[in-house]
Design an enzyme around this catalytic site. Structure first.
Site, PDB file in Angstrom:
ATOM      1  N   LYS A 113       0.832  -1.206   0.000  1.00 24.79           N
ATOM      2  CA  LYS A 113       0.000   0.000   0.000  1.00 24.79           C
ATOM      3  C   LYS A 113       0.871   1.262   0.000  1.00 24.79           C
ATOM      4  O   LYS A 113       0.445   2.320  -0.457  1.00 24.79           O
ATOM      5  CB  LYS A 113      -0.916   0.025   1.215  1.00 24.79           C
ATOM      6  CG  LYS A 113      -1.861  -1.169   1.357  1.00 24.79           C
ATOM      7  CD  LYS A 113      -3.052  -1.077   0.434  1.00 24.79           C
ATOM      8  CE  LYS A 113      -4.099  -2.135   0.695  1.00 24.79           C
ATOM      9  NZ  LYS A 113      -3.697  -3.518   0.391  1.00 24.79           N
TER      10      LYS A 113
HETATM   11  C1  LIG Z   1      -4.093  -4.620  -0.374  1.00 21.85           C
HETATM   12  C2  LIG Z   1      -3.255  -5.844  -0.457  1.00 21.85           C
HETATM   13  C3  LIG Z   1      -3.422  -6.803  -1.488  1.00 21.85           C
HETATM   14  C4  LIG Z   1      -4.532  -6.700  -2.523  1.00 21.85           C
HETATM   15  O1  LIG Z   1      -4.322  -5.693  -3.469  1.00 21.85           O
HETATM   16  P1  LIG Z   1      -5.547  -5.178  -4.375  1.00 21.85           P
HETATM   17  O2  LIG Z   1      -5.009  -4.012  -5.111  1.00 21.85           O
HETATM   18  O3  LIG Z   1      -6.631  -4.796  -3.398  1.00 21.85           O
HETATM   19  O4  LIG Z   1      -5.966  -6.288  -5.257  1.00 21.85           O
HETATM   20  C5  LIG Z   1      -2.573  -7.894  -1.516  1.00 21.85           C
HETATM   21  N1  LIG Z   1      -1.619  -8.061  -0.583  1.00 21.85           N
HETATM   22  C6  LIG Z   1      -1.411  -7.167   0.422  1.00 21.85           C
HETATM   23  C7  LIG Z   1      -0.350  -7.422   1.429  1.00 21.85           C
HETATM   24  C8  LIG Z   1      -2.217  -6.024   0.509  1.00 21.85           C
HETATM   25  O5  LIG Z   1      -2.022  -5.151   1.525  1.00 21.85           O
END
Ligand SMILES: *Cc1c(COP(=O)(O)O)cnc(C)c1O
Length: 493
Positions: A113
């Site tokens: 993120k």
């Molecule tokens: C948010 C997240 C995802 C999923 O990503 P999306 O863009 O929502 O598909 C996968 N792995 C981790 C560790 C995340 O924080």
């Protein structure tokens, strides 16, 4: 470049600054660019020599045309600084043969993120100036753990923005709670609520919809904004690391200009994998996009059958950031494949009945690019153990789901192209489950698992998680779920 809603066939007329400030379109749809800028082989060749911040500024400047290149370069340079992203913003690590891990977790909260939330606040801050907004933005976030911390780190000390995060007091892990309660910054606030994640999310939605709250805020010189993952300001920066990965493959001599590669993405809200699709539409030679899910395998089913049906059991898994039954960004793929009229109809059906089916020709187009696999809990743990035992690569629970999907894809197709597998979190962020998978026994406690994992695998705890237990706790407030508005007003004074 102008933006429009996925659900409307009106002409695009919103600037990037407007859509970053606004988040969601007025009709409930998501903002999409009116056209896709292209990426030439010559540009790719030049970018091979560029640093990550320069690659990022070049890609973003194609979409955010109301920002100058100088502004974007300044923001990208600050966002992807080596002090925040220790070891590089998005390094490629070979696991074995043609399996390449794209590590997106070297940022300040040890999860992917950060790739978007380190840059988006700077884009928002400029958007306020560009749109003539005189008030300060108040970002409200309801979190089940990861997003809240990444948003706090991204927005802390950013001009003309304040942020307040709500989390369920007993609904996040001990590590996550400590990460948030020890947050620093002059414009941040963290508040636990007595209730679960849904209560926190509903509370935030109610505050957003409350006209009296909006007026009270306006009187104080604020307006509400969100850091939600459907905001274009979070999606655009994610295109960059796919281009960057290709440059790194070229630089390492693992492919020649124009050669294709596959990507494999552990998927929740479909934002990350959709960014890869946009990179492909720009001209990056991505062959297949492999969509990896955990036991909440609604996307695997959709990609197989063309029916998206959320009327099913929901599972809490060891990869919680993928525990999701409505993958919001899928709407953007539907728009680019089927157009706005059909997209609006699908979303209407999803809202009314929790299910929609796309036509055969739409599905055929989607299948040209996408394929889905899933890994259940047992398979995920087994993949962590085997990847570590065979190749010495320590994968977190989300990354392991993707590695399993890549294994299944290769076993089924025999495809020998390089596969770039997104690694979305540090294994230490989910140390408890990773330690259990590798060691075959549980650590003494969640916090003890960090040291135990480090000792056992001879790897270092990343700086965002090191010494967590000894940091100063700055936020201890717990309120009833009915007291969230009052907590917001109290924070603003
Ligand atoms: C948010 C997240 C995802 C999923 O990503 P999306 O863009 O929502 O598909 C996968 N792995 C981790 C560790 C995340 O924080």
């Amino acid at each position: 470049m102008f933006y429009k809603s996925t659900r409307s066939n009106e002409k695009a007329r919103n600037t990037a600054a407007q859509v970053i400030k606004q988040g969601l379109a007025d009709d409930g749809g998501l903002f999409v660019p009116e056209s896709i800028p292209s990426l030439t082989a010559k540009e790719l060749e030049e970018m091979c020599k560029d640093s990550y911040p320069v690659r990022a500024a070049r890609i973003l400047s194609k979409f955010l045309t109301d920002y100058t290149y100088e502004e974007l370069l300044a923001d990208c340079t600050a966002a992807y600084d080596e002090k925040s992203f220790v070891g590089g913003a998005a390094p490629l690590r070979n696991i074995h043969d043609n399996f390449e891990c794209l590590e997106l977790w070297h940022g300040p909260t040890a999860a992917f993120k950060d790739m978007a939330l380190q840059i988006m606040p700077r884009l928002l801050s400029r958007a306020l100036v560009k749109t003539g907004e005189e008030r300060t933005a108040l970002i409200l976030v309801a979190t089940s753990g990861d997003t809240g911390k990444a948003a706090l780190e991204g927005y802390k000390d950013v001009d003309r923005v304040k942020i307040m995060v709500f989390y369920p007091v007993d609904g996040v892990s001990r590590v996550q709670k400590l990460q948030m309660s020890t947050q620093t910054g002059s414009n941040v606030n963290v508040c636990a609520i007595r209730g679960n994640f849904d209560d926190a999310q509903n509370g935030v939605k109610e505050i957003f919809a409350d006209a009296e709250m909006a007026k009270a805020l306006n009187d104080k010189g604020y307006f509400f904004s969100s850091a939600n993952s459907i905001n274009w300001g979070r999606l655009a920066p994610q295109i960059v690391y796919y281009v960057s990965a290709y440059c790194d493959l070229l630089n390492a001599g693992k492919c020649k200009m124009g050669d294709a590669f596959n990507v494999c993405v552990p998927t929740g809200n479909f934002g990350n994998i959709f960014a890869a699709y946009l990179a492909k539409l720009m001209g990056l030679p991505i062959a297949k996009l492999i969509c990896a899910s955990n036991s909440n395998n609604i996307l695997t089913d959709f990609l197989k059958t063309g029916t998206y049906d959320r009327n099913r059991d929901f599972y809490l898994t060891m990869s919680p950031s993928m525990d999701i039954l409505i993958s919001s960004n899928l709407e953007r793929l539907l728009y680019f494949t089927a157009g706005s009229e059909k997209t609006a109809a699908y979303m209407d059906a999803l809202k009314k009945n929790g299910v929609y089916s796309v036509e055969d020709d739409v599905m055929a187009k989607i299948k040209e690019n996408f394929i889905g696999y899933y890994a259940d809990e047992k398979e995920t743990a087994k993949t962590i153990r085997e990847t570590y035992d065979r190749y010495g690569y320590l994968a977190d629970t989300h990354t392991a789901v993707a590695i399993s999907a890549a294994n299944q894809y290769v076993a089924e197709t025999g495809d020998a192209l390089p596969i770039v597998i997104d690694s979305t979190a540090s294994p230490y962020k989910f140390a408890n489950d990773v330690y259990l998978a590798v060691a075959g026994e549980a650590a003494e406690s969640e916090l003890a698992a960090l040291d135990a994992l480090s000792a056992r695998t001879n790897t270092e705890i990343p700086y965002p998680l090191a010494g967590l237990a000894n940091r100063q706790v700055n936020f201890t407030k717990v309120v009833d779920k009915t007291e969230m508005s009052a907590a917001v007003l109290e924070y603003l004074g």
